[in-house]
Write a protein that holds these residues in place. Structure first.
Motif, PDB file in Angstrom:
ATOM      1  N   ILE A 121       0.846  -1.194   0.000  1.00 26.92           N
ATOM      2  CA  ILE A 121       0.000   0.000   0.000  1.00 26.92           C
ATOM      3  C   ILE A 121       0.884   1.248   0.000  1.00 26.92           C
ATOM      4  O   ILE A 121       0.596   2.233  -0.670  1.00 26.92           O
ATOM      5  N   LYS A 122       2.001   1.189   0.714  1.00 26.69           N
ATOM      6  CA  LYS A 122       2.922   2.328   0.775  1.00 26.69           C
ATOM      7  C   LYS A 122       3.493   2.668  -0.608  1.00 26.69           C
ATOM      8  O   LYS A 122       3.748   3.820  -0.909  1.00 26.69           O
ATOM      9  N   SER A 123       3.674   1.649  -1.432  1.00 24.59           N
ATOM     10  CA  SER A 123       4.271   1.873  -2.750  1.00 24.59           C
ATOM     11  C   SER A 123       3.253   1.712  -3.885  1.00 24.59           C
ATOM     12  O   SER A 123       3.590   1.283  -4.978  1.00 24.59           O
ATOM     13  N   ALA A 124       2.006   2.066  -3.619  1.00 23.30           N
ATOM     14  CA  ALA A 124       0.947   1.918  -4.615  1.00 23.30           C
ATOM     15  C   ALA A 124       1.203   2.750  -5.870  1.00 23.30           C
ATOM     16  O   ALA A 124       0.694   2.422  -6.940  1.00 23.30           O
ATOM     17  N   ASP A 125       2.003   3.819  -5.759  1.00 20.19           N
ATOM     18  CA  ASP A 125       2.327   4.606  -6.947  1.00 20.19           C
ATOM     19  C   ASP A 125       3.238   3.824  -7.887  1.00 20.19           C
ATOM     20  O   ASP A 125       3.191   3.998  -9.093  1.00 20.19           O
ATOM     21  N   ILE A 126       4.047   2.911  -7.356  1.00 19.92           N
ATOM     22  CA  ILE A 126       4.939   2.073  -8.166  1.00 19.92           C
ATOM     23  C   ILE A 126       4.220   0.803  -8.611  1.00 19.92           C
ATOM     24  O   ILE A 126       4.433   0.314  -9.714  1.00 19.92           O
ATOM     25  N   PHE A 127       3.372   0.250  -7.753  1.00 19.31           N
ATOM     26  CA  PHE A 127       2.654  -0.997  -8.020  1.00 19.31           C
ATOM     27  C   PHE A 127       1.157  -0.719  -8.079  1.00 19.31           C
ATOM     28  O   PHE A 127       0.451  -0.828  -7.070  1.00 19.31           O
ATOM     29  N   PRO A 128       0.644  -0.349  -9.259  1.00 21.35           N
ATOM     30  CA  PRO A 128      -0.752   0.091  -9.399  1.00 21.35           C
ATOM     31  C   PRO A 128      -1.790  -0.912  -8.895  1.00 21.35           C
ATOM     32  O   PRO A 128      -2.847  -0.508  -8.431  1.00 21.35           O
ATOM     33  N   ARG A 129      -1.508  -2.211  -8.956  1.00 21.88           N
ATOM     34  CA  ARG A 129      -2.520  -3.174  -8.522  1.00 21.88           C
ATOM     35  C   ARG A 129      -2.819  -3.068  -7.024  1.00 21.88           C
ATOM     36  O   ARG A 129      -3.816  -3.573  -6.542  1.00 21.88           O
ATOM     37  N   MET A 130      -1.970  -2.385  -6.277  1.00 17.17           N
ATOM     38  CA  MET A 130      -2.176  -2.219  -4.839  1.00 17.17           C
ATOM     39  C   MET A 130      -3.105  -1.035  -4.523  1.00 17.17           C
ATOM     40  O   MET A 130      -3.609  -0.932  -3.420  1.00 17.17           O
ATOM     41  N   ARG A 131      -3.335  -0.169  -5.488  1.00 17.37           N
ATOM     42  CA  ARG A 131      -4.122   1.045  -5.255  1.00 17.37           C
ATOM     43  C   ARG A 131      -5.548   0.769  -4.823  1.00 17.37           C
ATOM     44  O   ARG A 131      -6.106   1.505  -4.025  1.00 17.37           O
ATOM     45  N   SER A 132      -6.147  -0.250  -5.382  1.00 12.16           N
ATOM     46  CA  SER A 132      -7.571  -0.481  -5.140  1.00 12.16           C
ATOM     47  C   SER A 132      -7.845  -1.410  -3.960  1.00 12.16           C
ATOM     48  O   SER A 132      -9.000  -1.704  -3.672  1.00 12.16           O
ATOM     49  N   LEU A 133      -6.801  -1.887  -3.282  1.00 10.63           N
ATOM     50  CA  LEU A 133      -7.019  -2.818  -2.167  1.00 10.63           C
ATOM     51  C   LEU A 133      -7.396  -2.069  -0.892  1.00 10.63           C
ATOM     52  O   LEU A 133      -6.695  -1.175  -0.448  1.00 10.63           O
ATOM     53  N   SER A 134      -8.504  -2.479  -0.311  1.00  8.12           N
ATOM     54  CA  SER A 134      -8.978  -1.888   0.943  1.00  8.12           C
ATOM     55  C   SER A 134      -8.411  -2.673   2.124  1.00  8.12           C
ATOM     56  O   SER A 134      -7.792  -3.728   1.952  1.00  8.12           O
ATOM     57  N   GLU A 135      -8.665  -2.186   3.309  1.00  3.93           N
ATOM     58  CA  GLU A 135      -8.273  -2.896   4.531  1.00  3.93           C
ATOM     59  C   GLU A 135      -8.921  -4.282   4.560  1.00  3.93           C
ATOM     60  O   GLU A 135      -8.282  -5.272   4.908  1.00  3.93           O
ATOM     61  N   GLU A 136     -10.168  -4.349   4.174  1.00  3.16           N
ATOM     62  CA  GLU A 136     -10.897  -5.623   4.123  1.00  3.16           C
ATOM     63  C   GLU A 136     -10.236  -6.588   3.126  1.00  3.16           C
ATOM     64  O   GLU A 136     -10.139  -7.787   3.374  1.00  3.16           O
ATOM     65  N   ASP A 137      -9.785  -6.059   1.991  1.00  8.03           N
ATOM     66  CA  ASP A 137      -9.086  -6.875   1.003  1.00  8.03           C
ATOM     67  C   ASP A 137      -7.784  -7.437   1.578  1.00  8.03           C
ATOM     68  O   ASP A 137      -7.462  -8.609   1.375  1.00  8.03           O
ATOM     69  N   LEU A 138      -7.044  -6.600   2.278  1.00  9.13           N
ATOM     70  CA  LEU A 138      -5.779  -7.045   2.881  1.00  9.13           C
ATOM     71  C   LEU A 138      -6.022  -8.143   3.915  1.00  9.13           C
ATOM     72  O   LEU A 138      -5.268  -9.118   3.984  1.00  9.13           O
ATOM     73  N   VAL A 139      -7.079  -8.010   4.697  1.00 11.79           N
ATOM     74  CA  VAL A 139      -7.430  -9.037   5.681  1.00 11.79           C
ATOM     75  C   VAL A 139      -7.779 -10.343   4.968  1.00 11.79           C
ATOM     76  O   VAL A 139      -7.351 -11.426   5.396  1.00 11.79           O
ATOM     77  N   SER A 140      -8.506 -10.269   3.870  1.00  8.52           N
ATOM     78  CA  SER A 140      -8.868 -11.466   3.113  1.00  8.52           C
ATOM     79  C   SER A 140      -7.636 -12.138   2.518  1.00  8.52           C
ATOM     80  O   SER A 140      -7.510 -13.368   2.537  1.00  8.52           O
ATOM     81  N   ILE A 141      -6.718 -11.348   1.989  1.00  9.19           N
ATOM     82  CA  ILE A 141      -5.476 -11.905   1.436  1.00  9.19           C
ATOM     83  C   ILE A 141      -4.667 -12.572   2.545  1.00  9.19           C
ATOM     84  O   ILE A 141      -4.178 -13.691   2.382  1.00  9.19           O
ATOM     85  N   ALA A 142      -4.530 -11.898   3.680  1.00  6.89           N
ATOM     86  CA  ALA A 142      -3.801 -12.474   4.811  1.00  6.89           C
ATOM     87  C   ALA A 142      -4.468 -13.765   5.262  1.00  6.89           C
ATOM     88  O   ALA A 142      -3.789 -14.759   5.569  1.00  6.89           O
ATOM     89  N   GLY A 143      -5.791 -13.775   5.295  1.00  3.14           N
ATOM     90  CA  GLY A 143      -6.523 -14.982   5.659  1.00  3.14           C
ATOM     91  C   GLY A 143      -6.221 -16.123   4.720  1.00  3.14           C
ATOM     92  O   GLY A 143      -6.021 -17.270   5.150  1.00  3.14           O
ATOM     93  N   HIS A 144      -6.166 -15.837   3.434  1.00  6.86           N
ATOM     94  CA  HIS A 144      -5.835 -16.876   2.446  1.00  6.86           C
ATOM     95  C   HIS A 144      -4.443 -17.446   2.715  1.00  6.86           C
ATOM     96  O   HIS A 144      -4.264 -18.666   2.713  1.00  6.86           O
ATOM     97  N   ILE A 145      -3.482 -16.584   2.943  1.00  8.22           N
ATOM     98  CA  ILE A 145      -2.106 -17.024   3.194  1.00  8.22           C
ATOM     99  C   ILE A 145      -2.036 -17.921   4.432  1.00  8.22           C
ATOM    100  O   ILE A 145      -1.367 -18.955   4.422  1.00  8.22           O
ATOM    101  N   LEU A 146      -2.745 -17.552   5.485  1.00  6.09           N
ATOM    102  CA  LEU A 146      -2.700 -18.316   6.729  1.00  6.09           C
ATOM    103  C   LEU A 146      -3.558 -19.586   6.675  1.00  6.09           C
ATOM    104  O   LEU A 146      -3.306 -20.537   7.411  1.00  6.09           O
ATOM    105  N   LEU A 147      -4.533 -19.611   5.799  1.00  4.93           N
ATOM    106  CA  LEU A 147      -5.401 -20.775   5.660  1.00  4.93           C
ATOM    107  C   LEU A 147      -4.751 -21.892   4.845  1.00  4.93           C
ATOM    108  O   LEU A 147      -4.974 -23.074   5.119  1.00  4.93           O
ATOM    109  N   GLN A 148      -3.940 -21.541   3.876  1.00  5.59           N
ATOM    110  CA  GLN A 148      -3.396 -22.539   2.964  1.00  5.59           C
ATOM    111  C   GLN A 148      -2.606 -23.672   3.630  1.00  5.59           C
ATOM    112  O   GLN A 148      -2.744 -24.819   3.225  1.00  5.59           O
ATOM    113  N   PRO A 149      -1.786 -23.409   4.636  1.00  3.74           N
ATOM    114  CA  PRO A 149      -1.092 -24.535   5.276  1.00  3.74           C
ATOM    115  C   PRO A 149      -2.064 -25.541   5.900  1.00  3.74           C
ATOM    116  O   PRO A 149      -1.742 -26.725   6.009  1.00  3.74           O
TER     117      PRO A 149
END
Length: 163
Positions: A121-149
């Motif tokens: 999120i800090k570097s969203a100007d360099i990585f455009p795909r990060m611009r549209s991610l909300s806090e809820e999106d980040l929580v969902s992504i983190a959940g996916h990472i922790l669920l996979q194992p």
């Protein structure tokens, strides 16, 4: 013509299915499986079926290019497996730890910012795909990472022997 098309479709499907490994749908996952660490104090949270589906989709779009199967293509020594996440400083084996990392990524020892080379999120100007991610999106992504194992066990972060 149809036979050739069907054969190509079937081969693509089998290859794609094999790369991703066993697929577990959110509705099939019980509450115990969907329970993951919220923070480093021992609190947990239960992912909803929607969070599981959304997290997988967002991970594949935003992170999957470099972290397919829980590996790190740019540094194969550091994966997204539970052990590697727990040994990072600060620890990244919880929702809050991973969300913090996705906002402001640091080296594994936590001493230097890597926001200029890792999407965040800090570097969203360099990585455009990060611009549209909300806090809820980040929580969902983190959940996916922790669920996979829990879903695919040692395959998550297992590297070349599985993918």
């Amino acid at each position: 013509m149809f036979k050739k098309f069907f054969s190509l479709f079937l081969a693509s499907f089998l290859l794609f299915s094999n790369i991703l490994g066993p697929v577990a749908f959110a509705v099939e996952l019980d509450e115990a499986t969907r329970t993951i660490p919220l923070d480093n104090t021992g609190k947990t949270t239960i992912l909803s079926a929607e969070q599981v589906k959304r997290g997988k989709r967002l991970f594949n779009v935003s992170c999957g290019q470099c972290h397919v199967g829980g590996i790190t293509k740019t540094n194969p020594n550091l994966g997204l497996d539970t052990e590697a996440l727990s040994l990072a400083t600060p620890s990244r084996n919880s929702i809050t730890g991973l969300v913090d990392y996705m906002k402001n990524p640091t080296t594994y020892d936590g001493l230097e910012s890597i926001a200029e080379i890792h999407p965040s999120i800090k570097s969203a100007d360099i990585f455009p795909r990060m611009r549209s991610l909300s806090e809820e999106d980040l929580v969902s992504i983190a959940g996916h990472i922790l669920l996979q194992p829990k879903v695919i066990a040692e395959k998550w972060g297992g590297g070349k022997i599985y993918f």
